[in-house]
Design a protein around this motif. Structure first.
Motif, PDB file in Angstrom:
ATOM      1  N   LYS A   1       4.332   3.518   1.672  1.00  0.00           N
ATOM      2  CA  LYS A   1       5.494   2.730   1.269  1.00  0.00           C
ATOM      3  C   LYS A   1       5.781   1.639   2.282  1.00  0.00           C
ATOM      4  O   LYS A   1       5.769   1.870   3.484  1.00  0.00           O
ATOM      5  CB  LYS A   1       6.724   3.634   1.134  1.00  0.00           C
ATOM      6  CG  LYS A   1       6.818   4.364  -0.174  1.00  0.00           C
ATOM      7  CD  LYS A   1       8.078   5.216  -0.251  1.00  0.00           C
ATOM      8  CE  LYS A   1       8.135   5.989  -1.547  1.00  0.00           C
ATOM      9  NZ  LYS A   1       9.310   6.895  -1.609  1.00  0.00           N
ATOM     10  N   GLY A   2       6.016   0.449   1.759  1.00  0.00           N
ATOM     11  CA  GLY A   2       6.300  -0.689   2.615  1.00  0.00           C
ATOM     12  C   GLY A   2       5.055  -1.391   3.118  1.00  0.00           C
ATOM     13  O   GLY A   2       5.147  -2.481   3.687  1.00  0.00           O
ATOM     14  N   ARG A   3       3.884  -0.789   2.930  1.00  0.00           N
ATOM     15  CA  ARG A   3       2.629  -1.407   3.387  1.00  0.00           C
ATOM     16  C   ARG A   3       1.706  -1.758   2.217  1.00  0.00           C
ATOM     17  O   ARG A   3       0.974  -2.749   2.286  1.00  0.00           O
ATOM     18  CB  ARG A   3       1.891  -0.460   4.341  1.00  0.00           C
ATOM     19  CG  ARG A   3       2.664  -0.087   5.577  1.00  0.00           C
ATOM     20  CD  ARG A   3       1.782   0.685   6.574  1.00  0.00           C
ATOM     21  NE  ARG A   3       1.285   1.943   6.025  1.00  0.00           N
ATOM     22  CZ  ARG A   3      -0.004   2.250   5.939  1.00  0.00           C
ATOM     23  NH1 ARG A   3      -0.924   1.394   6.343  1.00  0.00           N
ATOM     24  NH2 ARG A   3      -0.376   3.431   5.460  1.00  0.00           N
ATOM     25  N   PHE A   4       1.728  -0.953   1.174  1.00  0.00           N
ATOM     26  CA  PHE A   4       0.845  -1.168   0.013  1.00  0.00           C
ATOM     27  C   PHE A   4       1.686  -1.605  -1.181  1.00  0.00           C
ATOM     28  O   PHE A   4       2.826  -1.169  -1.357  1.00  0.00           O
ATOM     29  CB  PHE A   4       0.120   0.123  -0.357  1.00  0.00           C
ATOM     30  CG  PHE A   4      -0.932   0.584   0.630  1.00  0.00           C
ATOM     31  CD1 PHE A   4      -1.063  -0.003   1.882  1.00  0.00           C
ATOM     32  CD2 PHE A   4      -1.791   1.613   0.293  1.00  0.00           C
ATOM     33  CE1 PHE A   4      -2.026   0.423   2.781  1.00  0.00           C
ATOM     34  CE2 PHE A   4      -2.762   2.056   1.176  1.00  0.00           C
ATOM     35  CZ  PHE A   4      -2.876   1.468   2.420  1.00  0.00           C
ATOM     36  N   THR A   5       1.075  -2.430  -2.025  1.00  0.00           N
ATOM     37  CA  THR A   5       1.727  -2.875  -3.254  1.00  0.00           C
ATOM     38  C   THR A   5       0.739  -2.785  -4.402  1.00  0.00           C
ATOM     39  O   THR A   5      -0.362  -3.348  -4.330  1.00  0.00           O
ATOM     40  CB  THR A   5       2.231  -4.322  -3.134  1.00  0.00           C
ATOM     41  OG1 THR A   5       3.129  -4.428  -2.022  1.00  0.00           O
ATOM     42  CG2 THR A   5       2.953  -4.737  -4.409  1.00  0.00           C
ATOM     43  N   ILE A   6       1.139  -2.102  -5.453  1.00  0.00           N
ATOM     44  CA  ILE A   6       0.319  -2.022  -6.659  1.00  0.00           C
ATOM     45  C   ILE A   6       0.849  -3.016  -7.679  1.00  0.00           C
ATOM     46  O   ILE A   6       2.052  -3.219  -7.812  1.00  0.00           O
ATOM     47  CB  ILE A   6       0.309  -0.585  -7.235  1.00  0.00           C
ATOM     48  CG1 ILE A   6      -0.713  -0.463  -8.366  1.00  0.00           C
ATOM     49  CG2 ILE A   6       1.706  -0.154  -7.677  1.00  0.00           C
ATOM     50  CD1 ILE A   6      -0.932   0.978  -8.828  1.00  0.00           C
TER      51      ILE A   6
ATOM     52  N   ALA B   1      -3.514  -9.200 -18.910  1.00  0.00           N
ATOM     53  CA  ALA B   1      -4.353 -10.216 -19.538  1.00  0.00           C
ATOM     54  C   ALA B   1      -5.769 -10.177 -18.983  1.00  0.00           C
ATOM     55  O   ALA B   1      -6.722 -10.574 -19.656  1.00  0.00           O
ATOM     56  CB  ALA B   1      -3.737 -11.590 -19.341  1.00  0.00           C
ATOM     57  N   LYS B   2      -5.905  -9.700 -17.746  1.00  0.00           N
ATOM     58  CA  LYS B   2      -7.221  -9.628 -17.101  1.00  0.00           C
ATOM     59  C   LYS B   2      -7.764  -8.200 -17.056  1.00  0.00           C
ATOM     60  O   LYS B   2      -8.814  -7.952 -16.456  1.00  0.00           O
ATOM     61  CB  LYS B   2      -7.149 -10.193 -15.682  1.00  0.00           C
ATOM     62  CG  LYS B   2      -6.821 -11.675 -15.629  1.00  0.00           C
ATOM     63  CD  LYS B   2      -6.821 -12.181 -14.199  1.00  0.00           C
ATOM     64  CE  LYS B   2      -6.547 -13.681 -14.162  1.00  0.00           C
ATOM     65  NZ  LYS B   2      -6.528 -14.201 -12.765  1.00  0.00           N
ATOM     66  N   ASN B   3      -7.041  -7.247 -17.643  1.00  0.00           N
ATOM     67  CA  ASN B   3      -7.479  -5.840 -17.620  1.00  0.00           C
ATOM     68  C   ASN B   3      -7.753  -5.363 -16.196  1.00  0.00           C
ATOM     69  O   ASN B   3      -8.745  -4.662 -15.940  1.00  0.00           O
ATOM     70  CB  ASN B   3      -8.729  -5.640 -18.476  1.00  0.00           C
ATOM     71  CG  ASN B   3      -8.422  -5.582 -19.959  1.00  0.00           C
ATOM     72  OD1 ASN B   3      -7.343  -5.970 -20.382  1.00  0.00           O
ATOM     73  ND2 ASN B   3      -9.373  -5.122 -20.750  1.00  0.00           N
ATOM     74  N   THR B   4      -6.871  -5.714 -15.282  1.00  0.00           N
ATOM     75  CA  THR B   4      -7.120  -5.425 -13.868  1.00  0.00           C
ATOM     76  C   THR B   4      -5.848  -4.908 -13.198  1.00  0.00           C
ATOM     77  O   THR B   4      -4.755  -5.401 -13.461  1.00  0.00           O
ATOM     78  CB  THR B   4      -7.620  -6.680 -13.135  1.00  0.00           C
ATOM     79  OG1 THR B   4      -8.809  -7.149 -13.770  1.00  0.00           O
ATOM     80  CG2 THR B   4      -7.929  -6.367 -11.681  1.00  0.00           C
ATOM     81  N   VAL B   5      -6.054  -3.921 -12.345  1.00  0.00           N
ATOM     82  CA  VAL B   5      -4.978  -3.429 -11.492  1.00  0.00           C
ATOM     83  C   VAL B   5      -5.392  -3.665 -10.043  1.00  0.00           C
ATOM     84  O   VAL B   5      -6.574  -3.602  -9.710  1.00  0.00           O
ATOM     85  CB  VAL B   5      -4.671  -1.937 -11.775  1.00  0.00           C
ATOM     86  CG1 VAL B   5      -5.871  -1.062 -11.477  1.00  0.00           C
ATOM     87  CG2 VAL B   5      -3.452  -1.482 -11.004  1.00  0.00           C
ATOM     88  N   TYR B   6      -4.409  -3.971  -9.210  1.00  0.00           N
ATOM     89  CA  TYR B   6      -4.670  -4.318  -7.815  1.00  0.00           C
ATOM     90  C   TYR B   6      -3.931  -3.373  -6.872  1.00  0.00           C
ATOM     91  O   TYR B   6      -2.897  -2.798  -7.223  1.00  0.00           O
ATOM     92  CB  TYR B   6      -4.208  -5.745  -7.534  1.00  0.00           C
ATOM     93  CG  TYR B   6      -4.798  -6.785  -8.446  1.00  0.00           C
ATOM     94  CD1 TYR B   6      -4.098  -7.244  -9.566  1.00  0.00           C
ATOM     95  CD2 TYR B   6      -6.058  -7.317  -8.189  1.00  0.00           C
ATOM     96  CE1 TYR B   6      -4.637  -8.196 -10.408  1.00  0.00           C
ATOM     97  CE2 TYR B   6      -6.606  -8.273  -9.030  1.00  0.00           C
ATOM     98  CZ  TYR B   6      -5.892  -8.708 -10.144  1.00  0.00           C
ATOM     99  OH  TYR B   6      -6.434  -9.658 -10.970  1.00  0.00           O
ATOM    100  N   LEU B   7      -4.469  -3.270  -5.674  1.00  0.00           N
ATOM    101  CA  LEU B   7      -3.766  -2.575  -4.608  1.00  0.00           C
ATOM    102  C   LEU B   7      -3.852  -3.457  -3.369  1.00  0.00           C
ATOM    103  O   LEU B   7      -4.917  -3.585  -2.761  1.00  0.00           O
ATOM    104  CB  LEU B   7      -4.370  -1.200  -4.323  1.00  0.00           C
ATOM    105  CG  LEU B   7      -3.606  -0.373  -3.299  1.00  0.00           C
ATOM    106  CD1 LEU B   7      -2.244   0.049  -3.855  1.00  0.00           C
ATOM    107  CD2 LEU B   7      -4.399   0.865  -2.874  1.00  0.00           C
ATOM    108  N   GLN B   8      -2.744  -4.094  -3.038  1.00  0.00           N
ATOM    109  CA  GLN B   8      -2.671  -4.913  -1.836  1.00  0.00           C
ATOM    110  C   GLN B   8      -2.281  -4.015  -0.673  1.00  0.00           C
ATOM    111  O   GLN B   8      -1.230  -3.377  -0.709  1.00  0.00           O
ATOM    112  CB  GLN B   8      -1.644  -6.033  -2.005  1.00  0.00           C
ATOM    113  CG  GLN B   8      -1.487  -6.912  -0.783  1.00  0.00           C
ATOM    114  CD  GLN B   8      -2.715  -7.756  -0.513  1.00  0.00           C
ATOM    115  OE1 GLN B   8      -3.251  -8.413  -1.406  1.00  0.00           O
ATOM    116  NE2 GLN B   8      -3.197  -7.741   0.736  1.00  0.00           N
ATOM    117  N   MET B   9      -3.141  -3.974   0.335  1.00  0.00           N
ATOM    118  CA  MET B   9      -2.923  -3.091   1.477  1.00  0.00           C
ATOM    119  C   MET B   9      -2.739  -3.938   2.731  1.00  0.00           C
ATOM    120  O   MET B   9      -3.600  -4.759   3.054  1.00  0.00           O
ATOM    121  CB  MET B   9      -4.104  -2.145   1.651  1.00  0.00           C
ATOM    122  CG  MET B   9      -4.442  -1.361   0.384  1.00  0.00           C
ATOM    123  SD  MET B   9      -5.735  -0.138   0.642  1.00  0.00           S
ATOM    124  CE  MET B   9      -7.126  -1.197   0.983  1.00  0.00           C
TER     125      MET B   9
END
Length: 133
Positions: free
Chosen positions: A70-75, A80-88
């Motif tokens: 929490k506070g470091r990662f963002t999902i 539209a792009k059929n994509t999920v991200y995880l910003q770490m």
């Protein structure tokens, strides 16, 4: 049937950042809630983050995070792009693991259920993240 392919892993120094991506096949991506899990050597696969099928919008939706990120990662997701991200960000050596993307066909609003590994039907092959000290 959904096929998931993760990318974006690699070697990074402590304090650095990485963005993982998970590309999904199929035309019904927006029907699936998505999750990220990770597994370190000798440990069980653990929950990292999840996002509801619609993501965060004015009509609702939600995300969930493990306390350790929490506070470091963002999902986030782009339907539209059929994509999920995880910003770490602010990565730590203890974040070192294989990161897996997972999908479950779920349109409910009990979002805490998305933290449970057993509910997910589809899994990617994983991408290695290594954080050096």
């Amino acid at each position: 049937q959904v096929q998931l392919v993760e990318s974006g892993g690699g070697l990074v120094q402590a304090g650095g950042s990485l963005r993982l991506s998970c590309a999904a096949s199929g035309r019904t991506f927006s029907s699936y809630a998505m999750g990220w899990f990770r597994q370190a050597p000798g440990k069980e696969r653990e929950f990292v983050a999840a996002i509801s099928q619609s993501g965060i919008s004015q009509s609702g939706g939600s995300t969930r995070y493990a306390d350790s990120v929490k506070g470091r990662f963002t999902i986030s997701r782009d339907n539209a792009k059929n994509t999920v991200y995880l910003q770490m960000t602010s990565l730590k050596p203890e974040d070192t693991a294989v990161y897996y993307c997972a999908a479950v066909r779920y349109s409910g609003t009990v979002y805490d259920i998305l933290t449970r590994r057993v509910i997910y039907d589809y899994w990617g092959q994983g991408t290695q993240v290594t954080v050096s000290s």
